[in-house]
Design a protein around this motif. Structure first.
Motif, PDB file in Angstrom:
ATOM      1  N   GLY A 184       0.897  -0.796   0.286  1.00 27.70           N
ATOM      2  CA  GLY A 184      -0.099  -0.036   0.023  1.00 27.70           C
ATOM      3  C   GLY A 184       1.093   1.140  -0.329  1.00 27.70           C
ATOM      4  N   ILE A 185       1.998   1.078   1.015  1.00 27.62           N
ATOM      5  CA  ILE A 185       2.385   1.747   0.650  1.00 27.62           C
ATOM      6  C   ILE A 185       3.777   2.602  -0.090  1.00 27.62           C
ATOM      7  N   ALA A 186       3.743   1.322  -0.915  1.00 25.67           N
ATOM      8  CA  ALA A 186       4.590   1.665  -2.098  1.00 25.67           C
ATOM      9  C   ALA A 186       3.873   1.930  -3.744  1.00 25.67           C
ATOM     10  N   ALA A 187       2.690   1.529  -3.401  1.00 25.72           N
ATOM     11  CA  ALA A 187       1.395   2.095  -4.508  1.00 25.72           C
ATOM     12  C   ALA A 187       1.019   4.195  -4.089  1.00 25.72           C
ATOM     13  N   GLY A 188       0.957   4.349  -3.005  1.00 24.93           N
ATOM     14  CA  GLY A 188       0.663   5.151  -2.538  1.00 24.93           C
ATOM     15  C   GLY A 188      -0.427   5.383  -2.432  1.00 24.93           C
ATOM     16  N   LEU A 189      -0.919   4.555  -1.597  1.00 25.32           N
ATOM     17  CA  LEU A 189      -2.647   4.657  -0.980  1.00 25.32           C
ATOM     18  C   LEU A 189      -2.337   4.533   0.510  1.00 25.32           C
ATOM     19  N   LEU A 190      -0.901   4.115   1.157  1.00 25.82           N
ATOM     20  CA  LEU A 190      -0.968   4.670   2.609  1.00 25.82           C
ATOM     21  C   LEU A 190       0.277   5.501   2.831  1.00 25.82           C
ATOM     22  N   PRO A 191       0.219   6.278   3.995  1.00 26.92           N
ATOM     23  CA  PRO A 191       1.332   7.157   4.146  1.00 26.92           C
ATOM     24  C   PRO A 191       2.750   6.479   4.243  1.00 26.92           C
ATOM     25  N   GLU A 192       3.855   6.808   4.091  1.00 27.68           N
ATOM     26  CA  GLU A 192       4.955   6.550   4.819  1.00 27.68           C
ATOM     27  C   GLU A 192       5.352   5.808   6.802  1.00 27.68           C
ATOM     28  N   GLN A 193       5.454   4.761   6.234  1.00 21.66           N
ATOM     29  CA  GLN A 193       5.714   4.016   8.601  1.00 21.66           C
ATOM     30  C   GLN A 193       6.169   3.131   8.206  1.00 21.66           C
ATOM     31  N   ASP A 194       6.587   2.346   9.251  1.00 21.11           N
ATOM     32  CA  ASP A 194       7.212   1.335   9.540  1.00 21.11           C
ATOM     33  C   ASP A 194       5.410  -0.442   9.561  1.00 21.11           C
ATOM     34  N   PRO A 195       6.156  -0.853   8.370  1.00 25.99           N
ATOM     35  CA  PRO A 195       4.539  -2.224   7.937  1.00 25.99           C
ATOM     36  C   PRO A 195       5.027  -3.149   9.122  1.00 25.99           C
ATOM     37  N   GLU A 196       6.139  -3.289   9.430  1.00 22.59           N
ATOM     38  CA  GLU A 196       6.148  -3.865  10.729  1.00 22.59           C
ATOM     39  C   GLU A 196       5.292  -3.504  12.322  1.00 22.59           C
TER      40      GLU A 196
END
Length: 216
Positions: free
Chosen positions: A145-157
């Protein structure tokens, strides 16, 4: 010369072991880990206690296999939805949480046993391992989701850990009592919405008819 089991004998042993594990899952769902004695499981499977010990050296070993089998099924379903279902990462996250919650509410006894029911240390260790598995799957879809620009930058873990913990916590109380019909649907919808907020997804646009009515 060591005795070697014939294919027919091995097939019978495998079938008996599978039946034993399936019945043990049912017993655990009904009475919990502490009350799921070897005697109770043997009776449910139509076996003697001695036959159970031919397949598992201890109650703990049987409990671990029961947990792995039941939790493995749920992890496989969640993984397939998060990875392979239609839609972008945010839609797949929504679908995954929805499917997981609905399956839990449809099989409350099993879900409660997997998520929260008191158990012996060997099962607790397996529970932690499967939580890591769930976190890994959530982290992957958040990363997409982050890579697609659908979610903001964050730590996925970190987000995945928060999602795993929150979903389990939200479901624990409903799983210990009835939560059907509209109440169950409302809970699932709220849980999916909470998960999207946790990941930072933008809220869905309101239906067009609502926008039109607000403008009048």
């Amino acid at each position: 010369m060591a005795y070697r089991k014939t294919p027919a004998v091995q097939d019978r042993l495998t079938a008996a072991r599978e039946r034993l594990v399936d019945e043990a899952i049912t017993v655990v769902a009904e009475v919990g880990w502490s009350q799921a004695s070897v005697t109770a499981v043997a009776a449910a499977a139509g076996m003697s206690v001695g036959s159970v010990y031919q397949h598992f050296p201890s109650k703990a070993a049987l409990a671990v296999e029961v947990f792995r089998r039941a939790a493995g099924r749920e992890a496989e379903v969640l993984g397939e939805v998060l990875r392979d279902s239609d839609g972008d990462p945010v839609e797949r996250l929504t679908h995954g949480v929805t499917v997981f919650a609905r399956r839990a509410l449809e099989s409350r006894g099993v879900a409660y046993a997997l998520l929260a029911a008191p158990s012996e240390p060997a099962v607790e260790s397996e529970r932690l391992e499967f939580r890591r598995r769930y976190r890994s799957m959530f982290a992957e879809v958040v990363r997409e989701g982050i890579a697609a620009g659908l979610l903001p930058e964050q730590d996925p873990e970190v987000t995945a850990a928060a999602l795993t913990g929150a979903i389990g916590e939200v479901l624990v109380d409903p799983l210990s009592g009835p939560a059907e019909g509209a109440d169950g649907d409302r809970l699932v919808a709220e849980l999916a919405a909470m998960s999207l907020r946790c990941a930072g997804a933008l809220p869905a646009a309101p239906p067009r008819e609502l926008e039109d009515s607000d403008a009048q």
